[in-house]
Design a protein around this motif. Sequence first.
Motif, PDB file in Angstrom:
ATOM      1  N   LEU A 156       8.047  -5.907   0.494  1.00  0.00           N
ATOM      2  CA  LEU A 156       6.780  -5.258   0.853  1.00  0.00           C
ATOM      3  C   LEU A 156       7.020  -3.765   1.062  1.00  0.00           C
ATOM      4  O   LEU A 156       7.928  -3.389   1.794  1.00  0.00           O
ATOM      5  CB  LEU A 156       6.245  -5.884   2.148  1.00  0.00           C
ATOM      6  N   ARG A 157       6.203  -2.920   0.403  1.00  0.00           N
ATOM      7  CA  ARG A 157       6.311  -1.486   0.642  1.00  0.00           C
ATOM      8  C   ARG A 157       5.143  -1.026   1.501  1.00  0.00           C
ATOM      9  O   ARG A 157       4.095  -1.690   1.550  1.00  0.00           O
ATOM     10  CB  ARG A 157       6.351  -0.668  -0.649  1.00  0.00           C
ATOM     11  N   GLY A 158       5.310   0.090   2.179  1.00  0.00           N
ATOM     12  CA  GLY A 158       4.218   0.660   2.958  1.00  0.00           C
ATOM     13  C   GLY A 158       4.730   1.902   3.667  1.00  0.00           C
ATOM     14  O   GLY A 158       5.774   1.865   4.310  1.00  0.00           O
ATOM     15  N   PRO A 188       0.813  -1.217   0.000  1.00  0.00           N
ATOM     16  CA  PRO A 188       0.000   0.000   0.000  1.00  0.00           C
ATOM     17  C   PRO A 188       0.848   1.268   0.000  1.00  0.00           C
ATOM     18  O   PRO A 188       1.976   1.256   0.473  1.00  0.00           O
ATOM     19  CB  PRO A 188      -0.791  -0.116   1.301  1.00  0.00           C
ATOM     20  N   CYS A 189       0.256   2.335  -0.505  1.00  0.00           N
ATOM     21  CA  CYS A 189       0.914   3.643  -0.422  1.00  0.00           C
ATOM     22  C   CYS A 189       1.175   3.916   1.053  1.00  0.00           C
ATOM     23  O   CYS A 189       2.310   4.121   1.461  1.00  0.00           O
ATOM     24  CB  CYS A 189      -0.017   4.702  -1.016  1.00  0.00           C
ATOM     25  N   ALA A 190       0.101   3.866   1.849  1.00  0.00           N
ATOM     26  CA  ALA A 190       0.225   4.117   3.293  1.00  0.00           C
ATOM     27  C   ALA A 190      -0.277   2.912   4.081  1.00  0.00           C
ATOM     28  O   ALA A 190      -1.243   2.257   3.682  1.00  0.00           O
ATOM     29  CB  ALA A 190      -0.593   5.342   3.683  1.00  0.00           C
ATOM     30  N   SER A 204       3.295   3.509 -10.508  1.00  0.00           N
ATOM     31  CA  SER A 204       2.100   4.022  -9.814  1.00  0.00           C
ATOM     32  C   SER A 204       2.150   5.542  -9.726  1.00  0.00           C
ATOM     33  O   SER A 204       1.235   6.244 -10.178  1.00  0.00           O
ATOM     34  CB  SER A 204       1.990   3.401  -8.418  1.00  0.00           C
ATOM     35  N   HIS A 205       3.242   6.075  -9.145  1.00  0.00           N
ATOM     36  CA  HIS A 205       3.348   7.537  -9.049  1.00  0.00           C
ATOM     37  C   HIS A 205       3.641   8.154 -10.417  1.00  0.00           C
ATOM     38  O   HIS A 205       3.307   9.314 -10.655  1.00  0.00           O
ATOM     39  CB  HIS A 205       4.406   7.926  -8.013  1.00  0.00           C
ATOM     40  N   ALA A 206       4.259   7.399 -11.304  1.00  0.00           N
ATOM     41  CA  ALA A 206       4.573   7.943 -12.635  1.00  0.00           C
ATOM     42  C   ALA A 206       3.300   8.259 -13.411  1.00  0.00           C
ATOM     43  O   ALA A 206       3.261   9.231 -14.166  1.00  0.00           O
ATOM     44  CB  ALA A 206       5.432   6.960 -13.421  1.00  0.00           C
ATOM     45  N   PHE A 266       5.392   7.262   7.413  1.00  0.00           N
ATOM     46  CA  PHE A 266       5.542   8.725   7.432  1.00  0.00           C
ATOM     47  C   PHE A 266       5.282   9.176   6.004  1.00  0.00           C
ATOM     48  O   PHE A 266       6.072   8.887   5.102  1.00  0.00           O
ATOM     49  CB  PHE A 266       6.952   9.123   7.878  1.00  0.00           C
ATOM     50  N   LYS A 267       4.147   9.838   5.783  1.00  0.00           N
ATOM     51  CA  LYS A 267       3.751  10.163   4.425  1.00  0.00           C
ATOM     52  C   LYS A 267       3.981  11.639   4.084  1.00  0.00           C
ATOM     53  O   LYS A 267       3.490  12.515   4.803  1.00  0.00           O
ATOM     54  CB  LYS A 267       2.249   9.863   4.235  1.00  0.00           C
ATOM     55  N   PRO A 268       4.669  11.911   2.997  1.00  0.00           N
ATOM     56  CA  PRO A 268       4.856  13.302   2.559  1.00  0.00           C
ATOM     57  C   PRO A 268       3.644  13.742   1.740  1.00  0.00           C
ATOM     58  O   PRO A 268       3.607  13.548   0.539  1.00  0.00           O
ATOM     59  CB  PRO A 268       6.113  13.204   1.684  1.00  0.00           C
ATOM     60  N   ILE A 287       5.372  -0.900  -6.833  1.00  0.00           N
ATOM     61  CA  ILE A 287       3.978  -0.807  -7.275  1.00  0.00           C
ATOM     62  C   ILE A 287       3.040  -0.706  -6.076  1.00  0.00           C
ATOM     63  O   ILE A 287       3.170  -1.465  -5.108  1.00  0.00           O
ATOM     64  CB  ILE A 287       3.607  -2.060  -8.112  1.00  0.00           C
ATOM     65  N   GLU A 288       2.059   0.202  -6.145  1.00  0.00           N
ATOM     66  CA  GLU A 288       1.093   0.331  -5.051  1.00  0.00           C
ATOM     67  C   GLU A 288      -0.084  -0.632  -5.242  1.00  0.00           C
ATOM     68  O   GLU A 288      -0.691  -0.701  -6.308  1.00  0.00           O
ATOM     69  CB  GLU A 288       0.617   1.782  -4.944  1.00  0.00           C
ATOM     70  N   VAL A 289      -0.372  -1.349  -4.150  1.00  0.00           N
ATOM     71  CA  VAL A 289      -1.464  -2.336  -4.148  1.00  0.00           C
ATOM     72  C   VAL A 289      -2.313  -2.088  -2.907  1.00  0.00           C
ATOM     73  O   VAL A 289      -1.770  -1.840  -1.820  1.00  0.00           O
ATOM     74  CB  VAL A 289      -0.889  -3.778  -4.097  1.00  0.00           C
ATOM     75  N   SER A 336      -4.754   7.115   0.849  1.00  0.00           N
ATOM     76  CA  SER A 336      -3.918   7.870  -0.093  1.00  0.00           C
ATOM     77  C   SER A 336      -3.687   7.053  -1.352  1.00  0.00           C
ATOM     78  O   SER A 336      -3.567   5.826  -1.296  1.00  0.00           O
ATOM     79  CB  SER A 336      -2.581   8.279   0.540  1.00  0.00           C
ATOM     80  N   ASP A 337      -3.668   7.751  -2.459  1.00  0.00           N
ATOM     81  CA  ASP A 337      -3.314   7.183  -3.770  1.00  0.00           C
ATOM     82  C   ASP A 337      -4.151   5.975  -4.218  1.00  0.00           C
ATOM     83  O   ASP A 337      -3.646   5.092  -4.927  1.00  0.00           O
ATOM     84  CB  ASP A 337      -1.810   6.831  -3.801  1.00  0.00           C
ATOM     85  N   GLY A 338      -5.448   5.986  -3.872  1.00  0.00           N
ATOM     86  CA  GLY A 338      -6.333   4.907  -4.311  1.00  0.00           C
ATOM     87  C   GLY A 338      -6.412   4.805  -5.832  1.00  0.00           C
ATOM     88  O   GLY A 338      -6.447   3.706  -6.391  1.00  0.00           O
ATOM     89  N   ALA A 339      -6.420   5.941  -6.506  1.00  0.00           N
ATOM     90  CA  ALA A 339      -6.623   5.947  -7.968  1.00  0.00           C
ATOM     91  C   ALA A 339      -5.517   5.221  -8.731  1.00  0.00           C
ATOM     92  O   ALA A 339      -5.720   4.772  -9.847  1.00  0.00           O
ATOM     93  CB  ALA A 339      -6.736   7.390  -8.467  1.00  0.00           C
ATOM     94  N   GLN A 340      -4.357   5.131  -8.108  1.00  0.00           N
ATOM     95  CA  GLN A 340      -3.242   4.477  -8.805  1.00  0.00           C
ATOM     96  C   GLN A 340      -2.928   3.104  -8.218  1.00  0.00           C
ATOM     97  O   GLN A 340      -1.950   2.473  -8.612  1.00  0.00           O
ATOM     98  CB  GLN A 340      -1.997   5.378  -8.760  1.00  0.00           C
ATOM     99  N   SER A 341      -3.747   2.657  -7.249  1.00  0.00           N
ATOM    100  CA  SER A 341      -3.448   1.384  -6.581  1.00  0.00           C
ATOM    101  C   SER A 341      -4.134   0.229  -7.282  1.00  0.00           C
ATOM    102  O   SER A 341      -5.305   0.315  -7.656  1.00  0.00           O
ATOM    103  CB  SER A 341      -3.898   1.440  -5.118  1.00  0.00           C
TER     104      SER A 341
HETATM  105 MN    MN Z   1       1.758   6.832  -2.923  1.00  0.00          MN
END
Ligand code: MN
Length: 344
Positions: free
Chosen positions: A132-134, A108-110, A278-280, A137-139, A304-306, A315-320
Amino acid sequence: MSKGETNIIVVMRKGAMARQIANVIARVEQMGCQTYISEGEEHTTIGVVGNGRPLNREQIELMDGVERTVPILRPFRLASREFHPQDTVVPINGITIGGEQLIVMAGPCAIESREQLMETARAVKAAGAHVLRGGAFKPRSSPYSFQGLGEDGLKLLAQAREETGLPVVTEVMDPDTVPLVTTYADILQIGARNMQNYSLLHAVGQAQRPVLLKRGLMSTIEELLMAAEYILSHGNDRIILCERGIRTFEPYTRNTLDISAVPLIKQLSHLPVIVDPSHATGKWELVEPVSRAAVAAGADGLEIEVHPNPEEALSDGAQSLKPARFAALMESLRLIAKAVGRRM
Ligand code: MN
Ligand code: PEP
């Protein structure tokens, strides 16, 4: 003819003896230079970073065992391919980034809750992700948006690592929290907004932990490599660069993926390069085709965001991607990976 360069590469003759190599190192270190040895298949090369004073290349070329010297003209030195001709391979808990293996980091993004993280972690692991990403601390662009769970999020991430065995990558936003994030993370992520936060770059250089360094929103490739140079200057060469799109005039995508950055950075530098589709793009529908293009272009991996329920993401649902789509993407990537001689 030497022009008094301060950074050079000393190429030793084929079969140069250890004593001759040691003599060259001792000589330039006496002049206050730092040295970096690379053992090539045929030649040993010694990268010499000067102390600001010009080096006398003719004198070094007269030493026993030296074939020639080559000046380094680019502003980045330790990050340059001239300096370190072989690809850097970053080992992380049994996997390697920058070698034959194609590495996929997903999650997930967050980090939002234990359930959300565990469900995603199990799904990406089952689909074959390696890391695994996650974000804890989110900017965020707005101070009113969800800022992440902080240390509670890091604890959940550590539990997910424990359960799945996947190493974890998470962002660190400022130098003060580097020690805290380092106690939980296998890879420290420097976000696009912080690519030129020099005190943060110094801090992660000192942390001696692998670093995922993302290209800034408006940064050139040279600026990205200079940011890597800060980390390398602390002797930390476990750096993975990430192309995540740059800001252009095109509003249909969140950013514009600079696909040529992948082969270009590989020409200029020995560091591994991954792509964040995802962010691209900012759009989940574009994540699969862009991921395939990135692997075809020679990327060493993807981030990749899942999310199990993108429509409810903080956050970032549209690209997940939903887990099932991520699994399908992994299957299609296997074909591309095979075509370009990589294994997943
Ligand atoms: Mn994100
Ligand atoms: C992220 O990976 O969650 C992130 C914020 O990415 P970037 O720094 O590339 O915008």
